[in-house]
Design a protein around this motif. Structure first.
Motif, mmCIF file in Angstrom:
data_model
loop_
_atom_site.group_PDB
_atom_site.id
_atom_site.type_symbol
_atom_site.label_atom_id
_atom_site.label_comp_id
_atom_site.label_asym_id
_atom_site.label_seq_id
_atom_site.Cartn_x
_atom_site.Cartn_y
_atom_site.Cartn_z
ATOM 1 N N ILE A 210 1.010 9.041 2.454
ATOM 2 C CA ILE A 210 0.589 7.635 2.485
ATOM 3 C C ILE A 210 -0.873 7.532 2.065
ATOM 4 C CG2 ILE A 210 0.154 5.680 4.035
ATOM 5 C CD1 ILE A 210 2.654 6.537 5.597
ATOM 6 N N GLN A 211 -1.688 8.503 2.455
ATOM 7 C CA GLN A 211 -3.060 8.624 1.948
ATOM 8 C C GLN A 211 -3.103 9.889 1.098
ATOM 9 O OE1 GLN A 211 -5.156 7.458 6.001
ATOM 10 N NE2 GLN A 211 -6.625 7.343 4.337
ATOM 11 N N ALA A 212 -2.580 9.787 -0.098
ATOM 12 C CA ALA A 212 -2.286 10.966 -0.918
ATOM 13 C C ALA A 212 -3.535 11.675 -1.437
ATOM 14 C CB ALA A 212 -1.392 10.572 -2.087
ATOM 15 N N HIS A 213 -4.682 11.028 -1.399
ATOM 16 C CA HIS A 213 -5.918 11.715 -1.811
ATOM 17 C C HIS A 213 -6.363 12.714 -0.755
ATOM 18 C CE1 HIS A 213 -7.612 8.901 -5.152
ATOM 19 N NE2 HIS A 213 -6.321 9.133 -5.284
ATOM 20 N N TRP A 214 -5.966 12.459 0.481
ATOM 21 C CA TRP A 214 -6.405 13.276 1.614
ATOM 22 C C TRP A 214 -5.327 14.274 1.982
ATOM 23 C CZ3 TRP A 214 -4.461 13.953 6.584
ATOM 24 C CH2 TRP A 214 -5.313 14.579 7.505
ATOM 25 N N PHE A 293 -11.017 10.227 8.781
ATOM 26 C CA PHE A 293 -11.482 9.978 10.143
ATOM 27 C C PHE A 293 -12.520 8.870 10.223
ATOM 28 C CE2 PHE A 293 -9.735 14.270 10.820
ATOM 29 C CZ PHE A 293 -8.962 14.005 11.942
ATOM 30 N N LYS A 294 -13.211 8.605 9.137
ATOM 31 C CA LYS A 294 -14.221 7.546 9.161
ATOM 32 C C LYS A 294 -13.573 6.193 9.470
ATOM 33 C CE LYS A 294 -17.943 5.434 6.485
ATOM 34 N NZ LYS A 294 -18.926 5.582 7.583
ATOM 35 N N LEU A 295 -12.453 5.918 8.830
ATOM 36 C CA LEU A 295 -11.750 4.660 9.072
ATOM 37 C C LEU A 295 -11.185 4.605 10.483
ATOM 38 C CD1 LEU A 295 -10.562 1.991 8.019
ATOM 39 C CD2 LEU A 295 -8.603 3.299 7.155
ATOM 40 N N GLN A 298 -14.669 5.346 13.210
ATOM 41 C CA GLN A 298 -15.808 4.437 13.127
ATOM 42 C C GLN A 298 -15.418 3.029 12.688
ATOM 43 O OE1 GLN A 298 -18.687 6.330 10.581
ATOM 44 N NE2 GLN A 298 -18.902 8.114 11.912
ATOM 45 N N GLY A 299 -14.189 2.870 12.228
ATOM 46 C CA GLY A 299 -13.731 1.570 11.763
ATOM 47 C C GLY A 299 -13.007 0.797 12.853
ATOM 48 N N PRO A 300 -12.178 -0.144 12.466
ATOM 49 C CA PRO A 300 -11.489 -1.011 13.438
ATOM 50 C C PRO A 300 -10.439 -0.298 14.273
ATOM 51 C CG PRO A 300 -10.677 -1.417 11.214
ATOM 52 C CD PRO A 300 -11.845 -0.501 11.066
ATOM 53 N N TYR A 301 -10.078 0.912 13.898
ATOM 54 C CA TYR A 301 -9.084 1.672 14.661
ATOM 55 C C TYR A 301 -9.717 2.535 15.741
ATOM 56 C CZ TYR A 301 -5.912 0.409 10.862
ATOM 57 O OH TYR A 301 -5.164 -0.287 9.946
ATOM 58 N N SER A 302 -11.015 2.401 15.950
ATOM 59 C CA SER A 302 -11.708 3.291 16.884
ATOM 60 C C SER A 302 -11.145 3.180 18.299
ATOM 61 C CB SER A 302 -13.207 2.993 16.896
ATOM 62 O OG SER A 302 -13.447 1.646 17.270
ATOM 63 N N VAL A 303 -10.703 1.974 18.687
ATOM 64 C CA VAL A 303 -10.151 1.814 20.037
ATOM 65 C C VAL A 303 -8.875 2.637 20.189
ATOM 66 C CG1 VAL A 303 -8.868 -0.278 19.369
ATOM 67 C CG2 VAL A 303 -9.429 0.132 21.774
ATOM 68 N N PRO A 353 -3.500 2.994 8.919
ATOM 69 C CA PRO A 353 -4.806 2.687 8.327
ATOM 70 C C PRO A 353 -4.862 2.746 6.805
ATOM 71 C CG PRO A 353 -5.072 4.078 10.251
ATOM 72 C CD PRO A 353 -3.604 4.028 9.966
ATOM 73 N N GLY A 354 -4.158 3.699 6.181
ATOM 74 C CA GLY A 354 -4.233 3.828 4.726
ATOM 75 C C GLY A 354 -3.880 2.550 3.990
ATOM 76 N N PRO A 355 -2.654 2.036 4.151
ATOM 77 C CA PRO A 355 -2.269 0.818 3.430
ATOM 78 C C PRO A 355 -2.864 -0.470 4.002
ATOM 79 C CG PRO A 355 -0.363 2.195 3.927
ATOM 80 C CD PRO A 355 -1.503 2.708 4.744
ATOM 81 N N LEU A 356 -3.090 -0.535 5.320
ATOM 82 C CA LEU A 356 -3.550 -1.782 5.923
ATOM 83 C C LEU A 356 -5.067 -1.920 5.927
ATOM 84 C CD1 LEU A 356 -1.227 -2.341 9.033
ATOM 85 C CD2 LEU A 356 -1.063 -3.346 6.756
#
Length: 406
Positions: A210-214, A293-295, A298-303, A353-356
């Motif tokens: 889904i996050q094919a670069h990673w 991991f940054k998204l 540190q992003g909106p998914y941190s919770v 997180p990847g697509p959304l």
């Protein structure tokens, strides 16, 4: 002994109600998707939630097949007292796998956003992306379909075969070991299949792409640990339920203790893999790796990121470490439900997180679809449990199970 299970009316009504909630949620989701205000993010969310739950339930039910194979190879007797539970769960894994396959194939072959791109599996429409084109030998629809169908086919064969052989043992001559050694050999074959699917290729294709670069070389083991502890918790919930219904009279607190130890140990194992994957990526500080991991951190998914750690590590180690807690029915049942929910969240943050991006939700649609899948699981497993004796009579390790109780 009360070795037959009849589905109580309350359980049947509960499963039907949950399935109804799931179906109504799906219909409402389709209505919103077809509405005039629907956008690409709404379409992504619609398919991602279905993908998330179908993959999660496929992998946690397939764990029961793995447990049967691993115990058979180890010639363990501790599971015999409630072996019918993992047999019932494992035998219906292919149904969730088939649902997941339909959803994933629909995404790959028909889903495109307003720009003509498959935003959930971007490797399907790579354009001029050199990284995605470089992975085309593995990340392509033919490879995806092939691995998916073969894996689900093997889950169907082994899950149903182990159960059929176990039931066949009841009518075999006393002390006959032919079926026992056949299961032993098949268990070795299944572990090879499982190693080449759940422990390697399938998480790469179904989730990581889904996050094919990673990519992460630990990812498949990480998803396995998450699925295993959830699958073990699922088995425990059914054992406790059947015990409360007056079945599984051979099961005592010793068995609860054993299941609790597995839940505790593999929560620690999951944490070890979680930390190993995170720490190595954090320490290397390579942008292509840290973007994952940054998204999330540190992003909106941190919770969810921190809740994931608290629910799946802190709670098990604080609550399940003590011996009495692993022998207390209420405590261990509560922790089983917490662990399943925690790892559902874990799969949520792997997939969404990847697509959304930052546009994530956990509200009526996410909860409703989860309830639908949970209801289907209850319905299928309970029906399977009614089709045979709950005590694997004539099993050559049954006597050792009784000795284990003493």
């Amino acid at each position: 002994m009360n070795d037959r299970f009849e589905i109580p009316g309350k359980l049947k009504r509960t499963s039907m109600a949950l399935i109804a909630v799931g179906v109504l949620t799906l219909i409402a989701g389709i209505a919103c998707l077809l509405g005039p205000h629907s956008n690409d993010m709404d379409k992504n969310r619609f398919w991602l939630v279905l993908l998330h739950d179908s993959v999660f339930f496929t992998l946690i039910t397939a764990v029961s097949i793995f447990i049967q194979a691993a115990v058979s190879l180890a010639q363990g007797s501790w599971i015999v007292a409630y072996r019918r539970v993992p047999e019932a769960i494992g035998s219906i894994s292919w149904i969730f796998g088939l649902i997941a396959a339909v959803i994933m194939f629909t995404i790959i072959f028909t889903f495109r956003n307003s720009h003509g791109i498959c935003s959930i599996y971007p490797w399907v429409t790579p354009g001029n992306d050199k990284i995605l084109l470089g992975k085309k030998a593995f990340l392509n629809p033919s490879m995806f379909v092939g691995f998916t169908l073969v894996t689900i086919g093997f889950f169907a064969f082994f899950g149903r075969k182990f159960r059929a052989l176990s039931i066949a043992q009841e009518s075999a001559p006393k002390n006959d070991t032919r079926i026992y050694w056949k299961v032993f050999r098949l268990s070795g074959l299944f572990l090879i299949v499982y190693g080449l699917s759940q422990m390697s290729t399938i998480p790469w294709l179904w989730i990581m792409s889904i996050q094919a670069h990673w990519y992460s070389t630990l990812f498949s083991w990480y998803t396995f640990a998450s699925a295993f502890v959830s699958g073990m918790s699922l088995i425990l919930l059914w054992v406790v339920y059947l015990k409360n219904q007056g079945n599984l009279e051979l099961v005592t607190k010793e068995h609860m203790h054993d299941l609790g130890k597995f839940m505790f140990a593999f929560s620690i194992f999951w944490t070890y893999l979680w930390f190993a994957q995170y720490m190595l990526i954090w320490y290397a500080n390579i942008p292509d790796e840290t973007v994952y991991f940054k998204l999330r951190q540190q992003g909106p998914y941190s919770v969810i990121f921190y809740a994931n750690f608290i629910i799946n590590f802190c709670m098990p180690i604080l609550i399940l470490m003590a011996r009495p807690s692993k022998r207390n029915y209420f405590t261990i049942t509560f922790m089983a439900m917490v662990i399943i929910f925690g790892h559902w969240l874990d799969y949520f943050q792997m997939i969404m997180p990847g697509p959304l991006g930052e546009n994530w939700h956990i509200n009526w649609y996410e909860i409703g679809i989860f309830m639908g899948f949970a209801g289907l699981l209850i319905f299928l497993v309970s029906r399977m449990l009614t089709k045979s004796s709950l005590v694997p009579n004539n099993n050559i390790l049954l006597k050792e199970t009784v000795v284990h109780l003493a």
